[in-house]
Design an enzyme around this catalytic site. Structure first.
Site, PDB file in Angstrom:
ATOM      1  N   ASP A 174       0.753  -1.197  -0.157  1.00  9.24           N
ATOM      2  CA  ASP A 174      -0.006  -0.055  -0.068  1.00  9.24           C
ATOM      3  C   ASP A 174       0.751   1.157  -0.021  1.00  9.24           C
ATOM      4  O   ASP A 174       0.616   2.075  -0.763  1.00  9.24           O
ATOM      5  CB  ASP A 174      -1.011  -0.069   1.355  1.00  9.24           C
ATOM      6  N   CYS A 175       1.915   1.279   0.698  1.00  8.90           N
ATOM      7  CA  CYS A 175       2.938   2.507   0.840  1.00  8.90           C
ATOM      8  C   CYS A 175       3.518   2.527  -0.344  1.00  8.90           C
ATOM      9  O   CYS A 175       3.676   3.931  -0.796  1.00  8.90           O
ATOM     10  CB  CYS A 175       3.605   2.216   2.225  1.00  8.90           C
TER      11      CYS A 175
END
Length: 172
Positions: free
Chosen positions: A35-36
């Protein structure tokens, strides 16, 4: 060693980051990292392609990063049949992982598919498959951009059946 590899090596060294065994790591941890990594790529893409106020940039970033958009990317990638069996297995592990919540603006199916996408991105990052990671991110971002340019926003392409059972069980 390329400048990119040097940067990543220095980054991991300075932060004292250790290797992660991706085979035994929870798919939700892979998704957390993925996600990051994906969010960072989209932020830079949006800043360079959609200049404006920080609020406008952030709204555009959210369009590209939401569960709906990530699910759209996975549908597109699966339809193109470009994932290796190992990548598909990682995706399925992430997609099949039960979560107690899902985003309020997406269906459970979209949320799970998005989690599978994030797990795949996290896996590629943690296994240092940077070229493949960037290839998949670029393909996904460009697909979303095409939808944005065609419809004025990111929306599902015309409904197409994707041969992807929702309840496929993978051995971990």
């Amino acid at each position: 060693m390329s400048m990119t590899e040097s940067f990543i090596k220095l980054y991991k060294e300075k932060l004292d980051l250790k290797a992660v065994d991706v085979q035994t790591t929870s798919p939700l941890i892979l998704a957390y990292i993925g996600d990051c990594i994906y969010d960072f790529a989209v932020r830079e893409y949006v800043v360079t392609h959609f200049p404006g106020s920080i609020n406008a940039i952030n709204r555009k970033k959210t369009e590209f990063v939401c569960a709906h958009a990530q699910s759209e990317i996975m549908g597109y990638i699966i339809a193109k049949e470009i994932l290796t069996p190992e990548e598909m297995s990682i995706y399925r592990r992430g997609r099949n992982q039960k979560s107690v919540t899902h985003s309020k603006n997406s269906s459970i199916q979209e949320y799970r598919r998005a989690t599978g996408f994030e797990a795949l991105i996290g896996y590629l990052y943690l296994t240092e498959q940077y070229e493949r990671l960037l290839e998949i991110e670029a393909m996904g971002i460009h697909h979303l951009r095409e939808l944005h340019d065609k419809y004025g926003k990111i929306k599902h392409a015309e409904k197409t059946e994707i041969s992807e059972p929702d309840n496929v069980s993978e051995e971990s």
